[in-house]
Structures are given as structure tokens and as C-alpha cells.
Scaffold this motif. Structure first.
Motif, mmCIF file in Angstrom:
data_model
loop_
_atom_site.group_PDB
_atom_site.id
_atom_site.type_symbol
_atom_site.label_atom_id
_atom_site.label_comp_id
_atom_site.label_asym_id
_atom_site.label_seq_id
_atom_site.Cartn_x
_atom_site.Cartn_y
_atom_site.Cartn_z
ATOM 1 N N PRO A 114 0.700 -1.477 -0.433
ATOM 2 C CA PRO A 114 0.305 -0.503 -0.188
ATOM 3 C C PRO A 114 0.676 1.338 0.367
ATOM 4 O O PRO A 114 1.856 1.076 0.752
ATOM 5 N N ILE A 115 0.405 1.896 -0.649
ATOM 6 C CA ILE A 115 1.418 3.394 -0.766
ATOM 7 C C ILE A 115 0.916 4.063 0.514
ATOM 8 O O ILE A 115 -0.467 4.202 1.957
ATOM 9 N N PRO A 405 5.674 17.337 3.758
ATOM 10 C CA PRO A 405 6.401 15.745 4.732
ATOM 11 C C PRO A 405 6.900 14.387 3.896
ATOM 12 O O PRO A 405 7.378 14.122 3.616
ATOM 13 N N SER A 406 5.561 13.992 3.539
ATOM 14 C CA SER A 406 5.703 13.079 2.784
ATOM 15 C C SER A 406 5.487 12.861 1.630
ATOM 16 O O SER A 406 5.460 12.203 1.220
ATOM 17 N N TYR A 407 5.406 13.910 0.999
ATOM 18 C CA TYR A 407 5.657 14.203 -0.856
ATOM 19 C C TYR A 407 7.330 13.600 -1.094
ATOM 20 O O TYR A 407 6.005 12.841 -1.985
ATOM 21 N N LYS A 412 8.539 8.849 -4.392
ATOM 22 C CA LYS A 412 9.424 7.240 -4.900
ATOM 23 C C LYS A 412 7.735 6.266 -5.205
ATOM 24 O O LYS A 412 8.673 5.620 -5.703
ATOM 25 N N GLU A 413 7.422 5.621 -3.559
ATOM 26 C CA GLU A 413 6.399 5.029 -3.851
ATOM 27 C C GLU A 413 5.688 4.793 -5.258
ATOM 28 O O GLU A 413 5.357 3.437 -5.616
ATOM 29 N N LYS A 414 4.998 6.237 -5.804
ATOM 30 C CA LYS A 414 3.347 6.078 -6.583
ATOM 31 C C LYS A 414 5.128 4.995 -8.105
ATOM 32 O O LYS A 414 4.439 4.951 -8.607
ATOM 33 N N SER A 419 6.831 1.945 -12.555
ATOM 34 C CA SER A 419 7.832 1.669 -13.266
ATOM 35 C C SER A 419 8.258 -0.119 -13.481
ATOM 36 O O SER A 419 8.626 -0.793 -13.930
ATOM 37 N N SER A 420 7.612 -0.027 -12.308
ATOM 38 C CA SER A 420 7.552 -1.961 -12.290
ATOM 39 C C SER A 420 6.979 -2.837 -13.485
ATOM 40 O O SER A 420 6.873 -3.624 -13.984
#
Length: 531
Positions: A114-115, A405-407, A412-414, A419-420
Motif C-alpha cells: 500500500p501507498i 513531509p510526505s511528498y 518514490k512509492e508511486k 516503473s515496475s
């Protein structure tokens, strides 16, 4: 009830038997001399001969439209997958160690994480005491506070307006405006729903004709996502199938649309054209030029466009780009900018894969205001969609911004997920096309490959003799021998004489390689056995 001592036991028994012969008295009645009839309290039991009471709802009385509904994504092969999983759990020996479910676009079930930001905000909204926990970033807390303040009683356990929380609809409108390069979006045209499916069904219901009128017709792509054909059957409407061109990367030709439209006129009134872009199950992405042609053609035919755009984040092919039908129509100018459109989006796909949140929305474009009032009335019968789902949607359309703070972690996760998926789209296409008797178009977008498979005539004949489609027989053999669960192409419909299956590209790369290695061995063996 009064009775005299001349009432006989036989008369009482006769009375009981007249009451549909369901109950028979067991107690013995005794007469007394003071003209009162004493009895023990009667006990009743169902007689053996009358135990089979006729049911109200049977297969004979069940509505035919319900029986006509088919939903292949959770059909016979998937049922077999569940049976095999139980057998493996109970120690039954199989030629495989586990069932690999490649049948459905359920991202988290196949291992996607999960994001973080989405789950933090959802967790706080579900349990506001977490606002006091220092481990949660401040922007997640502020987002949760904003959403909770919009909820009745400050709780996601309260109903919302039928169309959804105003603040979420406002954020969705801003998201759409930014996506489409500044084209305006009115929050009043946004309806939050239980997944995109809920919105699609309600819009199709809006387009139906009355019971004594010619049936409404819905133009749907072939192959198509089974929700459309299932809903058409449920609503007793007419399916107008238009074939995608497999030899040209599943493109959509105006000539085929015209053929399909004209053929349907003798049996229904075409009301809408459904377009899935990026495609499911076919994975193609429509070009801007192709979309412009479709808008012009649909306008000329006075068709409502149902734009299934839930995979808009999932575009992988070089040079391909997602365009919304709303933007394409607007940029064509008058009169095409006036065409009626409903566009659908979901938290289940994209980079987030939050299928269980059951959250979606649709935007209506150019809808008559009086008709929109009727749409609101129809939506109100559903009360509202999941409020936690609405929270999830808000975090997607209004994510962390640069400097918050969460950007960095969010991006990175998105980007990691997308990309995967792009790498796996290329890998699946390459590996499938290396197998003899398999032909697979490039997976340009979405989450699936839809390869065409060669099935020998002997196997086709065997399948038909056993009352099943050849690709259903193929897929059942595949899961029984390898544990690989995919969906037969017949469940999505396909050109006569061709056979396919749909597989997701979601499992981790090592599992995809293992899956396709097992699949290749099965396919070679299948061809040898049935040739």
C-alpha cells in the motif's frame, strides 16, 4: 375457541388436515361430564409426507435476466482455483505447490505494498485517537482533520451526501481540471460511487428505455470487460458489440463502429457507446487522432459516451499518452464540445491498487440539468458510498505537495509501482511471444495481457462435445495441471474462431517468470496431446 363435548376427535383431525396438511395433532383429547373439553396443550410436528414445501423462489421462477448474467472474471476457472486451494490446504497431492491467481487486477493480493500516505490518512480517519501519535507526519494529520471536519459528527461512520463529501468532490474537480490542462470542472458534476462499477451501472440505468419501448442498446468493445455485458443482461437491454482490430494493436475503426451500429437498428435503439481506455482486457491505449474520430462519429449518432478511464495512470508504451474524452471533445470545439459524456475513475487501479476501498467517481459532462436532478434522485437511493473509500479517493486526487513531509516518500512509492508495471508489461509481452502458438500484442497500458492461443481442432471438438468453449477447456486444463488461474477469452467475447486468455501483469517479476515458464511447458504439452 368454544367447543362442546359432541366434538369428536375425528372432526378435530379433519380440521387439522384441511390446513394444508402441514400439522397433525399429537395430543389426546378427553371429554368431561361438565360440558368442558379438557385437553393437554397440543404439540405439533411436520409430517414426513408434507416436509417438501414449495419454495417461492426457484430456478423456474427466477427472473431470466438474472440467469443470463455472466461474469467470467469470477467464473468457473476461479471457482476451480478456490477448490484447489482447499485441497492443497488439506494435504491433497497436486503437481504444483500453490495456485497462482493471475485472473484479476487485485494489486495488493499479488504482493503490491500500500501507498503509505493513503493508509496513514485512512487509519487516522478510522481511529482519530491516532492524531495524538507522533509517528504520523503532520500533513497526514492535517489531511485527516480536514476530512473528519467535513463528516457528520466528525466521524467516517456517518452518512455523507449521496454524491459524496463536498470537500472530496471539490478536490476531484481540481484534479480533473489540472489533468485536462485547465478545462473547467464543476464539483456538482461529480458523483462518488462504490468503485467505478457502481457509477457505470447507475449511468447505464439512466440510459434505459421504458418497459413498453424498444430496448436500449449499448455499444461495447469486443473483447470487453464483463461488467458491461453482465449489466446489459441484468437490465434486459441489448448488447451492440464492435470488434477491436487485433492485427492493429486492438485499434478501433470507425468503419467497424458504423457496421455494428447499423446492424443493431433492427433490434434496439442505440443509446451509448462504452469505451475502455486504456483497454481491459486488451491493454491498448487510444491515440488522440482515433479519439477525435470517435467523438465526431458518436456526436453525429447522438450517442452518450461512457468513458471507462480507470487505467489512466497506467500507460507504459513509448510515445503513448492518456487523453480524456472530455478534453478531446472540448478541444474539438463546437458542436463536438457539447457531446454528453460520463467519465469513470477508481482507487482500485493506477498506482494505488486500493481495490478493497471500493471507491470510485464519475463526472457527467453536458448533462441536461433536469436529467441531472433525476440522477441525483437515483443516487440518493444508494444513500452514499463508503466514507473511508471517499477518504482514500481524496488522498489520490489531492496528494502531498512539494515541500510537505510526505511528498518524497509518496512520489518514490508511486513512481516505483508504475516503473515496475512498465517493466513487467514489456517482460510479459516478450516472454509470451517466444512461445510457439502464442501471439500477444504489446501491453501498452492497463494491467493485462490478452494473448491469442492456438488450440488444435481435436481439443476444440472435445470441448464442444463437453458443452464448453475451447478456451474454457484450455484454461481448466491449465489450472488443473499447473495451478495457474487465468480467464478464458470467451468470457470477454472475441472474434469467432479465435481463442485467448487474460492474465494480469501484477505478480512480482520472479513470479511472472516462473508462471510463464510453467505456462510454456503446459502449452507445448497441450499441443502435443491434442494434435
Amino acid at each position: 375457541m368454544l367447543c362442546n363435548n359432541n366434538v369428536s376427535i375425528n372432526a378435530i383431525r379433519l380440521f387439522s388436515s384441511l390446513q394444508n396438511k402441514i400439522f397433525v395433532p399429537v395430543a389426546t383429547l378427553t371429554q368431561t361430564t361438565n360440558n368442558n373439553l379438557k385437553s393437554t396443550k397440543p404439540e405439533f410436528k411436520i409430517s414426513e409426507s408434507d416436509s417438501k414445501i414449495q419454495k417461492c423462489l426457484t430456478m423456474e421462477t427466477l427472473c431470466s435476466t438474472v440467469k443470463n448474467v455472466q461474469y467470467a472474471v469470477r467464473g468457473k476457472v476461479v471457482i476451480r482455483a478456490a477448490e484447489l486451494e482447499k485441497e492443497l490446504k488439506n494435504g491433497v497431492s497436486k503437481p504444483f505447490e500453490r495456485v497462482i491467481r493471475a485472473n484479476i487486477g487485485d494489486c495488493h493480493a499479488t504482493g503490491q505494498k500500500p501507498i503509505t500516505f493513503l493508509r496513514q490518512v485512512m487509519a487516522i480517519c478510522a481511529y482519530p485517537d491516532l492524531l495524538e501519535i507522533s509517528d504520523f507526519p503532520q500533513d497526514a494529520k492535517e489531511k485527516a482533520k480536514e476530512l473528519l471536519n467535513a463528516c457528520g459528527g466528525g466521524s467516517v461512520g456517518a452518512y455523507t451526501d449521496s454524491a459524496g463529501l463536498d470537500i472530496v468532490r471539490k478536490h476531484i474537480a481540481e484534479f480533473i481540471k489540472n489533468r485536462d490542462g485547465g478545462i473547467s470542472c464543476d464539483p456538482d458534476n461529480i458523483f462518488l460511487t462504490t468503485g467505478a462499477s457502481g457509477g457505470i451501472k447507475i449511468m447505464m440505468e439512466m440510459l434505459l428505455n421504458g418497459p413498453n419501448e424498444i430496448p436500449a442498446g449499448f455499444m461495447i468493445p469486443i473483447p470487453q470487460y464483463p461488467l458491461y455485458s453482465a449489466t446489459i443482461s441484468e437490465y434486459n437491454a441489448e448488447k451492440i458489440g464492435y470488434y477491436l482490430d487485433e492485427d492493429n494493436n486492438w485499434s478501433l475503426s470507425i468503419e467497424e463502429l458504423e457496421r455494428s451500429y447499423q446492424e443493431s437498428l433492427k433490434r434496439c435503439q442505440p443509446k451509448a457507446i462504452c469505451i475502455i481506455n486504456p483497454g481491459n482486457p486488451t491493454g491498448q491505449v487510444l491515440s488522440l487522432e482515433n479519439m477525435q474520430q470517435i467523438v465526431k462519429w458518436a456526436y453525429d449518432k447522438r450517442l452518450f459516451i461512457l468513458a471507462d478511464e480507470v487505467y489512466q495512470d497506467n500507460v507504459y508504451a513509448e510515445g503513448m499518452k492518456f487523453h480524456s474524452f472530455k478534453k478531446v471533445a472540448a478541444e474539438l470545439g463546437y458542436p463536438y464540445s457539447q457531446i454528453e459524456i460520463a467519465s469513470f475513475y477508481s482507487t482500485s487501479k493506477g498506482f494505488m491498487g486500493e481495490c478493497g476501498a471500493r471507491a470510485g467517481y464519475f463526472e457527467v459532462v453536458n448533462m441536461d440539468e433536469d436529467v441531472k436532478a433525476e440522477l441525483k434522485k437515483l443516487s440518493s437511493a444508494q444513500l452514499c458510498s463508503s466514507v473511508l473509500g471517499q477518504v482514500c479517493m481524496d488522498t489520490i486526487v489531492n496528494p502531498p505537495k512539494p515541500g510537505e513531509p510526505s511528498y518524497e516518500l509518496f512520489m518514490k512509492e508511486k513512481q516505483g509501482v508504475l516503473s515496475s508495471l512498465k517493466e513487467k508489461a514489456q517482460l510479459v509481452t516478450e516472454l509470451l511471444n517466444k512461445i510457439d502458438g502464442i501471439k500477444c500484442n504489446p501491453v501498452q497500458g492497463a494491467m493485462y495481457a490478452f494473448p491469442q492461443i492456438t488450440i488444435p481442432p481435436k481439443a476444440i471438438q472435445h470441448a464442444k462435445e463437453n458443452g464448453m468453449e475451447p478456451d474454457m477447456f484450455y484454461c481448466l486444463e491449465l489450472i488443473n495441471q499447473t495451478g495457474i488461474c487465468v480467464v478464458p477469452g470467451s468470457g470477454f467475447h472475441q472474434r469467432p474462431g479465435t481463442y485467448h486468455f487474460r492474465t494480469t501483469i501484477l505478480p512480482p517479476t520472479d513470479q511472472i517468470k516462473s508462471l510463464l515458464s510453467k505456462f510454456e511447458k503446459f502449452h507445448v504439452s497441450f499441443l502435443k496431446e491434442w494434435s
